[in-house]
Design an enzyme around this catalytic site. Structure first.
Site, mmCIF file in Angstrom:
data_model
loop_
_atom_site.group_PDB
_atom_site.id
_atom_site.type_symbol
_atom_site.label_atom_id
_atom_site.label_comp_id
_atom_site.label_asym_id
_atom_site.label_seq_id
_atom_site.Cartn_x
_atom_site.Cartn_y
_atom_site.Cartn_z
ATOM 1 N N TYR A 33 47.548 14.789 73.489
ATOM 2 C CA TYR A 33 48.905 15.196 73.132
ATOM 3 C C TYR A 33 48.883 16.068 71.895
ATOM 4 C CZ TYR A 33 49.131 11.822 69.246
ATOM 5 O OH TYR A 33 48.913 11.144 68.076
ATOM 6 N N ARG A 52 43.951 23.332 68.987
ATOM 7 C CA ARG A 52 43.455 21.940 68.984
ATOM 8 C C ARG A 52 43.642 21.301 70.362
ATOM 9 N NH1 ARG A 52 45.836 17.925 64.584
ATOM 10 N NH2 ARG A 52 47.632 18.086 65.973
ATOM 11 N N ARG A 100 43.609 4.433 91.454
ATOM 12 C CA ARG A 100 42.961 3.947 90.235
ATOM 13 C C ARG A 100 41.460 3.710 90.452
ATOM 14 N NH1 ARG A 100 41.375 -0.476 87.470
ATOM 15 N NH2 ARG A 100 41.706 -0.420 85.214
ATOM 16 N N LYS A 149 42.565 14.409 70.111
ATOM 17 C CA LYS A 149 43.922 13.854 69.939
ATOM 18 C C LYS A 149 44.357 13.155 71.228
ATOM 19 C CE LYS A 149 48.263 15.013 67.614
ATOM 20 N NZ LYS A 149 48.276 13.854 66.725
ATOM 21 N N GLU A 182 41.714 8.063 57.294
ATOM 22 C CA GLU A 182 42.986 8.788 57.374
ATOM 23 C C GLU A 182 44.095 7.769 57.577
ATOM 24 O OE1 GLU A 182 43.307 11.278 60.925
ATOM 25 O OE2 GLU A 182 41.956 9.937 61.997
ATOM 26 N N LEU A 207 41.056 12.959 62.610
ATOM 27 C CA LEU A 207 41.663 14.078 63.322
ATOM 28 C C LEU A 207 41.748 15.265 62.363
ATOM 29 C CD1 LEU A 207 43.196 14.819 66.018
ATOM 30 C CD2 LEU A 207 45.264 14.542 64.656
HETATM 31 N N1 PDD Z 1 50.128 12.492 64.157
HETATM 32 N N2 PDD Z 1 45.690 11.821 61.820
HETATM 33 C C1 PDD Z 1 46.230 11.152 62.860
HETATM 34 C C2 PDD Z 1 45.553 9.906 63.330
HETATM 35 C C3 PDD Z 1 47.407 11.625 63.476
HETATM 36 O O1 PDD Z 1 47.931 10.964 64.517
HETATM 37 C C4 PDD Z 1 48.027 12.801 62.978
HETATM 38 C C5 PDD Z 1 49.250 13.382 63.594
HETATM 39 C C6 PDD Z 1 47.427 13.458 61.877
HETATM 40 C C7 PDD Z 1 48.000 14.711 61.292
HETATM 41 O O2 PDD Z 1 47.829 15.807 62.149
HETATM 42 P P1 PDD Z 1 48.834 17.048 62.129
HETATM 43 O O3 PDD Z 1 48.883 17.536 60.748
HETATM 44 O O4 PDD Z 1 48.241 18.008 63.066
HETATM 45 O O5 PDD Z 1 50.176 16.494 62.602
HETATM 46 C C8 PDD Z 1 46.250 12.944 61.339
HETATM 47 C C9 PDD Z 1 51.263 13.007 64.916
HETATM 48 C C10 PDD Z 1 52.267 13.714 64.098
HETATM 49 C C11 PDD Z 1 51.832 11.886 65.759
HETATM 50 O O6 PDD Z 1 51.026 11.175 66.343
HETATM 51 O O7 PDD Z 1 53.046 11.747 65.853
#
Ligand code: PDD
Length: 285
Positions: A33, A52, A100, A149, A182, A207
């Site tokens: 996503y 990405r 499945r 992601k 993170e 990420l």
């Molecule tokens: N989350 N690390 C993780 C684990 C994340 O899920 C996200 C983003 C980030 C930051 O990435 P970016 O700057 O590209 O949004 C770092 C999104 C916003 C979400 O899951 O809603």
């Protein structure tokens, strides 16, 4: 909530938007996503989000559901149909729907694409940033490829709930070496007592946040001192300032870690400046 969703070629009212029960996203979390900020009707750093997305898909050998230019049109159409001026657009691609079975299905199975968009209240986000947020630290129990992601977010869900249960908005994930990787849905940063910005280097264990990447451009253009390395929970507790970055919040000050105030207990000056300047370095299209 998104009132209109794009699902596999059609724009549907929310109540009629659905995917198959054997969709591999539902069965195996076999999908990826992106979340992209919408500001004044424009997408923020769309090119980086799409790059990405391409990378996540290619690491998992999932086909791009449509050419990138077509996807850009779908994102805009979904934003327009939901009348979003400020908020986010969400897209999810899964390996599609098939009986499945663990191995990949036949190559002819089409990937599933879902796009939704919803409004945010910029004043409420601004108010939150004025106060800053609290974070708590929890063990990082995720798999070894969180650079992809993926929609497999159960550890992130549990971490975020643990944060809520302890009166905090975000959880900082701590690896086996005692270093913060993170946040549950954001990248983590601190400002050390000597003014150096510290955020973990990118590899398979965090990420590569788009907001993080754009902020690195800002940090370099502003001539600030930066070290990309892991930092311990103790270093975070001793920091002068702390903040998180993500598409929906850009730069969000952290004023409390595990119940202890960070610095003065208010958003720090460097964090505030980076938040104020962020969109000068982002690309809005
Ligand atoms: N989350 N690390 C993780 C684990 C994340 O899920 C996200 C983003 C980030 C930051 O990435 P970016 O700057 O590209 O949004 C770092 C999104 C916003 C979400 O899951 O809603």
């Amino acid at each position: 909530m998104s009132r209109i969703a794009y699902v596999n070629g059609r724009y549907l009212p929310r109540a009629h938007a659905c995917v198959d029960i054997e969709d591999r996203g539902f069965q195996f979390a076999d999908g990826v996503y992106e979340v992209c900020q919408v500001q004044d009707g424009l997408l923020v750093d769309e090119a980086r989000h799409l790059a990405r997305l391409q990378r996540s898909l290619s690491e998992l050998k999932i086909r791009m559901p449509m050419p990138e230019n077509a996807l850009r049109i779908v994102l805009r159409e979904t934003i327009a149909r939901n009348r979003v001026r400020n908020g986010i657009v969400y897209l999810q691609v899964t390996r599609g729907s098939a009986r499945r079975d663990f191995p990949f299905p036949d190559a002819a199975v089409a990937p599933t694409l879902v796009v939704t968009a919803r409004s945010a209240n910029p004043e409420a986000v601004e108010q939150l940033a004025e106060q800053g947020i609290a974070v708590v630290t929890v063990p990082d129990i995720r798999w070894g490829r969180v650079d992809i992601k993926s929609v497999g977010l159960l550890p992130n869900v549990l971490a975020k709930q643990a944060a809520r249960d302890r009166g905090a908005r975000e959880a900082w994930l701590v690896d086996g070496a005692g270093e913060i990787t993170e946040g549950a849905s954001s990248n983590a940063w601190i400002v050390a007592q000597d003014g150096t910005l510290i955020t973990r280097k990118v590899d398979h264990h965090i990420l590569r946040g788009v907001t993080r990447t754009t902020l690195l451009d800002a940090v370099s253009a502003l001539g600030l001192t930066l070290t990309e390395r892991g930092f311990t929970v103790e270093e975070a507790h001793a920091a002068r300032e702390a903040f998180v970055t993500s598409a929906s919040q850009t730069v969000m000050p952290v004023v409390k870690i595990d119940g202890q105030p960070v610095g003065t207990g208010s958003p720090g000056p460097l964090t505030r400046a980076l938040r104020r300047d962020f969109h000068r370095f982002a690309q809005s299209t």
